[in-house]
Design an enzyme around this catalytic site. Structure first.
Site, PDB file in Angstrom:
ATOM      1  N   ASP A  34       0.819  -1.212   0.000  1.00  0.00           N
ATOM      2  CA  ASP A  34       0.000   0.000   0.000  1.00  0.00           C
ATOM      3  C   ASP A  34       0.859   1.270   0.000  1.00  0.00           C
ATOM      4  O   ASP A  34       0.374   2.348   0.321  1.00  0.00           O
ATOM      5  CB  ASP A  34      -0.959   0.003   1.191  1.00  0.00           C
ATOM      6  CG  ASP A  34      -0.213  -0.088   2.506  1.00  0.00           C
ATOM      7  OD1 ASP A  34       1.023  -0.322   2.483  1.00  0.00           O
ATOM      8  OD2 ASP A  34      -0.856   0.062   3.554  1.00  0.00           O
ATOM      9  N   HIS A 236      22.199   4.757 -20.117  1.00  0.00           N
ATOM     10  CA  HIS A 236      21.246   4.982 -19.016  1.00  0.00           C
ATOM     11  C   HIS A 236      21.608   4.128 -17.803  1.00  0.00           C
ATOM     12  O   HIS A 236      20.726   3.582 -17.135  1.00  0.00           O
ATOM     13  CB  HIS A 236      19.814   4.710 -19.481  1.00  0.00           C
ATOM     14  CG  HIS A 236      19.280   5.775 -20.389  1.00  0.00           C
ATOM     15  ND1 HIS A 236      18.162   5.628 -21.157  1.00  0.00           N
ATOM     16  CD2 HIS A 236      19.731   7.033 -20.651  1.00  0.00           C
ATOM     17  CE1 HIS A 236      17.937   6.738 -21.850  1.00  0.00           C
ATOM     18  NE2 HIS A 236      18.883   7.607 -21.569  1.00  0.00           N
ATOM     19  N   ASP A 253      25.376  12.172 -14.543  1.00  0.00           N
ATOM     20  CA  ASP A 253      24.266  12.819 -15.254  1.00  0.00           C
ATOM     21  C   ASP A 253      23.125  12.911 -14.259  1.00  0.00           C
ATOM     22  O   ASP A 253      22.496  11.900 -13.947  1.00  0.00           O
ATOM     23  CB  ASP A 253      23.887  11.976 -16.487  1.00  0.00           C
ATOM     24  CG  ASP A 253      22.770  12.616 -17.308  1.00  0.00           C
ATOM     25  OD1 ASP A 253      22.095  13.542 -16.814  1.00  0.00           O
ATOM     26  OD2 ASP A 253      22.563  12.163 -18.455  1.00  0.00           O
ATOM     27  N   ASP A 264      19.133  19.217 -15.873  1.00  0.00           N
ATOM     28  CA  ASP A 264      19.686  18.009 -16.519  1.00  0.00           C
ATOM     29  C   ASP A 264      21.125  18.305 -16.934  1.00  0.00           C
ATOM     30  O   ASP A 264      21.371  18.841 -17.998  1.00  0.00           O
ATOM     31  CB  ASP A 264      18.814  17.640 -17.727  1.00  0.00           C
ATOM     32  CG  ASP A 264      19.280  16.365 -18.421  1.00  0.00           C
ATOM     33  OD1 ASP A 264      20.191  15.692 -17.895  1.00  0.00           O
ATOM     34  OD2 ASP A 264      18.725  16.053 -19.484  1.00  0.00           O
ATOM     35  N   HIS A 343      23.641   8.938 -29.658  1.00  0.00           N
ATOM     36  CA  HIS A 343      22.405   9.625 -29.235  1.00  0.00           C
ATOM     37  C   HIS A 343      22.359  11.010 -29.852  1.00  0.00           C
ATOM     38  O   HIS A 343      23.295  11.424 -30.535  1.00  0.00           O
ATOM     39  CB  HIS A 343      22.298   9.674 -27.705  1.00  0.00           C
ATOM     40  CG  HIS A 343      23.451  10.353 -27.018  1.00  0.00           C
ATOM     41  ND1 HIS A 343      23.659  11.719 -27.061  1.00  0.00           N
ATOM     42  CD2 HIS A 343      24.459   9.851 -26.265  1.00  0.00           C
ATOM     43  CE1 HIS A 343      24.729  12.016 -26.347  1.00  0.00           C
ATOM     44  NE2 HIS A 343      25.254  10.902 -25.874  1.00  0.00           N
ATOM     45  N   HIS A 347      17.679  17.829 -26.126  1.00  0.00           N
ATOM     46  CA  HIS A 347      16.215  17.801 -26.101  1.00  0.00           C
ATOM     47  C   HIS A 347      15.739  19.059 -25.399  1.00  0.00           C
ATOM     48  O   HIS A 347      16.465  19.658 -24.607  1.00  0.00           O
ATOM     49  CB  HIS A 347      15.736  16.554 -25.350  1.00  0.00           C
ATOM     50  CG  HIS A 347      16.437  16.325 -24.033  1.00  0.00           C
ATOM     51  ND1 HIS A 347      16.062  16.955 -22.871  1.00  0.00           N
ATOM     52  CD2 HIS A 347      17.547  15.608 -23.709  1.00  0.00           C
ATOM     53  CE1 HIS A 347      16.878  16.598 -21.889  1.00  0.00           C
ATOM     54  NE2 HIS A 347      17.808  15.788 -22.376  1.00  0.00           N
ATOM     55  N   HIS A 354      12.660  15.521 -20.605  1.00  0.00           N
ATOM     56  CA  HIS A 354      12.586  15.490 -22.071  1.00  0.00           C
ATOM     57  C   HIS A 354      11.287  16.195 -22.412  1.00  0.00           C
ATOM     58  O   HIS A 354      10.218  15.587 -22.444  1.00  0.00           O
ATOM     59  CB  HIS A 354      12.593  14.053 -22.600  1.00  0.00           C
ATOM     60  CG  HIS A 354      13.899  13.349 -22.333  1.00  0.00           C
ATOM     61  ND1 HIS A 354      14.074  12.003 -22.511  1.00  0.00           N
ATOM     62  CD2 HIS A 354      15.100  13.815 -21.912  1.00  0.00           C
ATOM     63  CE1 HIS A 354      15.331  11.668 -22.207  1.00  0.00           C
ATOM     64  NE2 HIS A 354      15.964  12.761 -21.833  1.00  0.00           N
ATOM     65  N   GLU A 377      24.256  18.117 -25.289  1.00  0.00           N
ATOM     66  CA  GLU A 377      24.910  17.026 -24.559  1.00  0.00           C
ATOM     67  C   GLU A 377      25.606  15.998 -25.448  1.00  0.00           C
ATOM     68  O   GLU A 377      25.234  14.830 -25.453  1.00  0.00           O
ATOM     69  CB  GLU A 377      23.889  16.323 -23.665  1.00  0.00           C
ATOM     70  CG  GLU A 377      22.588  15.900 -24.348  1.00  0.00           C
ATOM     71  CD  GLU A 377      21.654  15.161 -23.387  1.00  0.00           C
ATOM     72  OE1 GLU A 377      22.094  14.151 -22.825  1.00  0.00           O
ATOM     73  OE2 GLU A 377      20.512  15.592 -23.225  1.00  0.00           O
ATOM     74  N   TYR A 381      31.699   7.421 -26.405  1.00  0.00           N
ATOM     75  CA  TYR A 381      31.641   6.221 -25.574  1.00  0.00           C
ATOM     76  C   TYR A 381      32.431   5.131 -26.289  1.00  0.00           C
ATOM     77  O   TYR A 381      32.018   4.669 -27.349  1.00  0.00           O
ATOM     78  CB  TYR A 381      30.181   5.799 -25.355  1.00  0.00           C
ATOM     79  CG  TYR A 381      29.312   6.978 -24.975  1.00  0.00           C
ATOM     80  CD1 TYR A 381      29.208   7.394 -23.648  1.00  0.00           C
ATOM     81  CD2 TYR A 381      28.649   7.728 -25.958  1.00  0.00           C
ATOM     82  CE1 TYR A 381      28.449   8.511 -23.309  1.00  0.00           C
ATOM     83  CE2 TYR A 381      27.891   8.841 -25.628  1.00  0.00           C
ATOM     84  CZ  TYR A 381      27.792   9.225 -24.309  1.00  0.00           C
ATOM     85  OH  TYR A 381      27.054  10.333 -23.980  1.00  0.00           O
ATOM     86  N   ARG A 398      30.465  12.439 -21.450  1.00  0.00           N
ATOM     87  CA  ARG A 398      29.383  13.297 -21.927  1.00  0.00           C
ATOM     88  C   ARG A 398      29.477  14.599 -21.150  1.00  0.00           C
ATOM     89  O   ARG A 398      29.844  14.594 -19.965  1.00  0.00           O
ATOM     90  CB  ARG A 398      28.009  12.630 -21.730  1.00  0.00           C
ATOM     91  CG  ARG A 398      26.838  13.497 -22.184  1.00  0.00           C
ATOM     92  CD  ARG A 398      25.520  12.719 -22.335  1.00  0.00           C
ATOM     93  NE  ARG A 398      25.024  12.147 -21.098  1.00  0.00           N
ATOM     94  CZ  ARG A 398      25.071  10.875 -20.766  1.00  0.00           C
ATOM     95  NH1 ARG A 398      25.596   9.999 -21.605  1.00  0.00           N
ATOM     96  NH2 ARG A 398      24.597  10.449 -19.612  1.00  0.00           N
ATOM     97  N   GLU A 400      26.995  17.978 -20.564  1.00  0.00           N
ATOM     98  CA  GLU A 400      25.619  18.428 -20.824  1.00  0.00           C
ATOM     99  C   GLU A 400      25.303  19.688 -20.034  1.00  0.00           C
ATOM    100  O   GLU A 400      25.525  19.750 -18.820  1.00  0.00           O
ATOM    101  CB  GLU A 400      24.635  17.316 -20.420  1.00  0.00           C
ATOM    102  CG  GLU A 400      23.176  17.719 -20.518  1.00  0.00           C
ATOM    103  CD  GLU A 400      22.213  16.570 -20.249  1.00  0.00           C
ATOM    104  OE1 GLU A 400      22.576  15.656 -19.482  1.00  0.00           O
ATOM    105  OE2 GLU A 400      21.106  16.616 -20.805  1.00  0.00           O
TER     106      GLU A 400
HETATM  107  N1  GLY Z   1      19.438  12.438 -18.267  1.00  0.00           N
HETATM  108  C1  GLY Z   1      18.700  12.163 -19.418  1.00  0.00           C
HETATM  109  C2  GLY Z   1      19.225  12.925 -20.550  1.00  0.00           C
HETATM  110  O1  GLY Z   1      20.297  13.468 -20.477  1.00  0.00           O
HETATM  111  O2  GLY Z   1      18.570  13.074 -21.529  1.00  0.00           O
HETATM  112 MN    MN Z   2      21.197  14.190 -18.733  1.00  0.00          MN
HETATM  113 MN    MN Z   3      19.557  15.380 -21.280  1.00  0.00          MN
END
Ligand code: GLY
Ligand code: MN
Ligand code: MN
Length: 431
Positions: A34, A236, A253, A264, A343, A347, A354, A377, A381, A398, A400
């Site tokens: 619950d 991820h 991240d 982000d 990628h 975004h 996102h 970003e 890799y 990365r 970002e």
């Molecule tokens: N942390 C998700 C992205 O960078 O899009």
């Molecule tokens: Mn991110």
């Molecule tokens: Mn992002």
């Protein structure tokens, strides 16, 4: 209530003409037994109402220009257990609705409200039970035909209209996003300052979350990625339970959600505070790509121009580092670069990490406009592979940031955390 809530509803009403729109918030979700997941209102609903309780529905009636809320009643017994709820009367007053009713009256009132409205817009196709319920109100409205009342005969997705509004942030949203960016950036500084060889990834995650919560951001905007060494090559990665080894990089991240808005940020830094030569080489490529893309973020420039600027720098770097052979144009043409960069450049960001907003119109990439917020970003890799110089194996990087498009260009509002090699090493040496 802040004035922009009323303004947003008025702008949507103006688009509805004679139509009526119905929009529900998100359901509560059980985690186990619950116990619930922390409740998070639907972003579209929050944008239009500011009302964060579950079990709530907004009705915007284009014909009368009125906005109606259906919400939970006050309930002294439940409030002893679960805390304050507004109830319709106080919610109407606090959030500026024209009318407010008990959520229990929704099925009874909606068929009549739909009468003689040309079109019905709702949040279509996200939840089968909700769609069926809307269908039942339509059927109820059709039953009034013998009294000379017409039911809506045209249907549309209200969220598509709201998406376009949400894409351009108003002054209040920008201020909150900047605050989310600032708190997120400070969390990253804390992570860099704390990091030592031998710690576990989750210890760094704890530093971030501590800072977020300390500053009123009770939740991260998404599951934090704290990825040491080879784990950074899992885009991820979420386990966050490995040891941080001397000589490896750490990719973090993470961003907070502050007053509904997301930060982000990604930074990648050496666990021991000093970049190795190979790490430095790859890092400089990713940073140059990020700066090249950010430079293209300005009103009138298309989204793909920023993406292409980063890609050209990354591919040039892949060739220089002997990750790939050939020419920049050839590698872009063949898509071979996707072995190391798989990628997109970023975004939109806002109430959702996102965030909403279509990126192409009629097959054409859209242009940046003042008030848009986007992440930038790029990354590289490098999974182990005999065709790749060994020194680069398992390096994942990365970088970002979150960028606001302004009238004259852009503002990077997550730059309270360093990203040049010198600035990162200087910060980490201080501790
Ligand atoms: N942390 C998700 C992205 O960078 O899009
Ligand atoms: Mn991110
Ligand atoms: Mn992002």
């Amino acid at each position: 209530m802040h004035a922009s809530l009323h303004d947003r509803r008025q702008r949507l009403l103006a688009q509805l003409g004679d139509a009526i729109a119905v929009l529900s918030t998100a359901p509560e979700v059980i985690r186990n037994a619950d116990a619930h997941y922390p409740y998070r209102a639907d972003s579209h609903f929050l944008y239009l109402t500011g009302f964060a309780e579950p079990e709530a529905v907004l009705v915007l009636d284009g014909k009368t220009g009125r906005s109606l809320l259906f919400c939970r009643d006050k309930n002294p017994d439940s409030e002893i257990w679960d805390g304050f709820r507004y109830g319709p009367a106080a919610a109407r007053e606090a959030f500026g609705f024209d009318e407010a009713y008990s959520i229990g009256e929704l099925d009874q009132r909606l068929p009549a409200l739909l009468g003689d409205r040309a079109a019905l817009y709702w949040n279509v196709g996200r939840n089968a039970a909700w769609d069926a319920r809307v269908g039942s109100w339509l059927e109820g409205a059709r039953q009034q035909a013998r009294f000379g009342v017409a039911a809506p005969a045209q249907y549309g997705d209200v969220l598509a209209l709201v998406d376009e509004m949400r894409l351009i942030k108003d002054a209040r949203e920008i201020a909150v996003l900047q605050q989310a960016g600032r708190i997120s950036a400070e969390g990253h500084v804390r992570a860099m300052q704390t990091c030592r060889p031998g710690m576990a990834e989750y210890e760094i995650e704890a530093e971030l979350l501590y800072h977020f919560v300390r500053h009123g951001a009770r939740q991260p905007a998404y599951e934090s990625i704290v990825a040491g060494g080879a784990n950074a090559c899992t885009l991820h990665y979420a386990a966050n339970n490995a040891r941080l080894n001397d000589g490896e990089l750490l990719l973090v991240d993470a961003g907070c959600e502050f007053m509904g808005y997301a930060g982000d940020i990604t930074r990648t830094f050496p666990v021991n505070g000093r970049f190795s030569a190979a790490q430095r080489d790859v890092y400089e490529v990713v940073l140059a790509a990020q700066l090249a893309a950010i430079a293209r973020v300005q009103p009138g420039a298309r989204l793909d121009e920023a993406a292409d600027a980063a890609l050209a720098v990354l591919v040039r770097g892949m060739l220089d580092l002997k990750l790939l052979r050939g020419t920049v144009d050839g590698v872009i043409e063949s898509g071979e670069y996707r072995r190391f960069y798989m990628h997109g450049i970023g975004h939109f960001i806002g109430l959702d990490v996102h965030d909403v907003g279509v990126r192409k119109n009629g097959g054409q990439w859209r242009a940046f406009e003042p008030g848009m917020c986007t992440t930038i970003e790029p990354g590289l890799y490098i999974r182990p592979d005999e065709t790749v110089p060994q020194a680069f194996h398992n390096i994942g990087i990365r970088i970002e940031d979150n960028v606001l498009v302004t009238a004259s260009g852009h503002q990077v509002y997550t730059d309270d955390v360093p990203k040049s090699i010198d600035d990162i090493e200087a910060l980490m040496q201080q501790h």
